[in-house]
Design an enzyme around this catalytic site. Sequence first.
Site, PDB file in Angstrom:
ATOM      1  N   GLU A  44     -42.095   6.302 -51.394  1.00  0.00           N
ATOM      2  CA  GLU A  44     -41.686   7.688 -51.188  1.00  0.00           C
ATOM      3  C   GLU A  44     -41.051   7.857 -49.807  1.00  0.00           C
ATOM      4  OE1 GLU A  44     -43.810  12.081 -51.827  1.00  0.00           O
ATOM      5  OE2 GLU A  44     -45.030  10.275 -51.644  1.00  0.00           O
ATOM      6  N   LYS A  71     -39.010  16.143 -56.239  1.00  0.00           N
ATOM      7  CA  LYS A  71     -40.445  16.106 -56.556  1.00  0.00           C
ATOM      8  C   LYS A  71     -40.895  17.463 -57.084  1.00  0.00           C
ATOM      9  CE  LYS A  71     -44.756  14.415 -54.432  1.00  0.00           C
ATOM     10  NZ  LYS A  71     -45.335  13.867 -53.187  1.00  0.00           N
TER      11      LYS A  71
END
Length: 713
Positions: free
Chosen positions: A45, A114
């Site tokens: 991430e 996200k």
Amino acid sequence: MGQYITIATCNLNQWALDFEGNRDRIIESIREAKRQGARLRVGPELEVCGYGCLDHFAENDLYDHSWEIYGQILSNPDTFDILLDIGMPIIHKSIKYNCRIISYNGKILLIRPKLFLANDGNYREMRYFTPWNRPQYYEEYQLPKHIAKSTGQSRVTFGDCIVETLETRLGCETCEELFTPQSPHIAMSLDGVEIFTNSSGSHHELRKLDTRFKLITEATKKCGGVYLYANQKGCDGDRLYYDGCASIIVNGNVLAQASQFSLKDVEVVSATIDLDDVRSYRNQKSASNQAVNQKTHYNVIKSDVELSPSENIFDPTVYPSLPQQVKYHLPEEEIALGPACWLWDYLRRSKTGGFFLPLSGGIDSCATAVIVHSMCRLVVESIDDKQVLADLQMLVKDETFIPKTPQEIAQRLFYTSFMGTENSSAETRARAKALSQAIGSFHVDLNMDNLVSAVVSLFEVATGKRPIFKIFGGSSTENLALQNIQARLRMVLSYLFAQLLPWTRGKTTPGLLVLGSANVDECLRGYLTKYDCSSADINPIGGISKTDLKRFIAWAEINFKLPILNDFITATPTAELEPITADYVQSDEVDMGMSYDELSRFGTLRKVGKCGPLAMFIKLYHEWSQPPHNLTAEQVAEKVKRFWFFYAINRHKMTTMTPAYHAEQYSPDDNRFDLRPFLINPRFPFASKKIDELVELINERQAEIDASNKSVD
């Protein structure tokens, strides 16, 4: 007929704001994935800028730099001929998002923001980003001009979509989304997605890894499919250590798992899977019925990407990977490895001259020293890694240095000192010296009585009063002040020695990082002096309980072959700040009024169980009124009240605590993890009143039960 695909995921030791270093590690991971024959590579991430940028995410520069670095990755020929899933932050319509970018051969296929953000404990993603929060919704995104020029695209799809290759469908799930009740992989699997990617910035906590793996394996055990989990690994500039464990799971079986702790900056694991296994697994009536009944569907980004070349079927060197057991470390091993890797990252990235530790002869500073020894062991074991060797030689300022033992490294990078007073015992002094010799630190053994006397004499000259210890007739106020001045002078000496000890040895290295050694239980209780030698640059054990530290030392005695550690385990914990007499030796647990085991339970109920004083009393009464404790309601109430009193009056200390390695869920770290007021009524009068009422009710009920039992007899 089988459809074999080789896929890869990775651990990357990224560093916040180290754009060029992060770029190089990303490109190296892509090269390594291709060397392993992979046609798909997944990374952690926010890997382009680093996950832990914190409030730097508010700076627009960060997003511009990220696009520039991403453009360099995208245009590098080494990144072609493999499907890439790369993480970075993006501004869309003036709103900041945490995104994944899927690309192939220099062209962007999809930007996927996200959906659900981590926003608890150590995580504050909603402080920086906005969740997309619109499943299966998508828009168009205008690419920056320099990216559009490179890719030949002006706009790309931005939103919750899936990518279709010539053989299969692929969807993204980012970190927190795996932990949410309605995880995206469920809806994606019902819409034909067979490969799920999960890019994470998940940190280490003791005994936490099994929770993560249960969620990952259950995702595909229930839905079927291929799950690629990528994670950050290392210290990226904060209290957290990201603990890797990149893995590949198919239908609930782990096929590949990267390490949880290591000094490697880039670690890639791959597996060859057969898509037919997924389709066979999913061929269940209930699953197929639910899939057909879906009324909404994902937008599909169609591509000509070929993940499974036809020749794979006939290639004798291509064979499916076999399931393996998940590798879990014992908690004692986690303590040995996690903080050690964190210390190494901190040392090499700060480019300081090593560590300085006040070594008291007690178990806390002993554990800290053994963790540094563990770091030195890891460096020796990883000396064949070019980056590790280069970092070590940079730190010691010697391009010829190639150590054979951990002690050789410690002699160059680790300094310890026993700062004794007349209240110190010969046993603690001897233990400190013996441990320093065993691990190879440069050790200074000194007495600081003249320094303490000088400060007390100065006070006497200024005020006409000279404080004395309680056992000699002084008051509690005098007694505490005389203890605190010793502790605070050790902090002053620590920084003096940290700056000058390398200089005394003729070294040109910078000053040393001062290590703190206050454990999580002492921090929770406030059993430490503000601005004493618990005040340091970093603290590797500040998130670890005393109980776990004892177990770690017992483990290290055997596994690190350090017999001296047995003396630390059997010694009574003591601050040694009061005079030792024939009738009195200071004891930590007596001073605190509670045991370390009790402190761990208080801490867990307060932070993890979200209990206030009343709820804590109720839970502990039901626990501690039973064997082996057999405590009365009054005794439990007294313990609970005592804990909350000392927690409250010492909460102010947490605002100044040394940044500590986060390892425990009940950490009281005020800097980010545990935000509480530091001026509270320590008596908690209303809650105490309610506890007293409950004690009275419990005693009345117990009296009724006892009377009833007597009448039956």
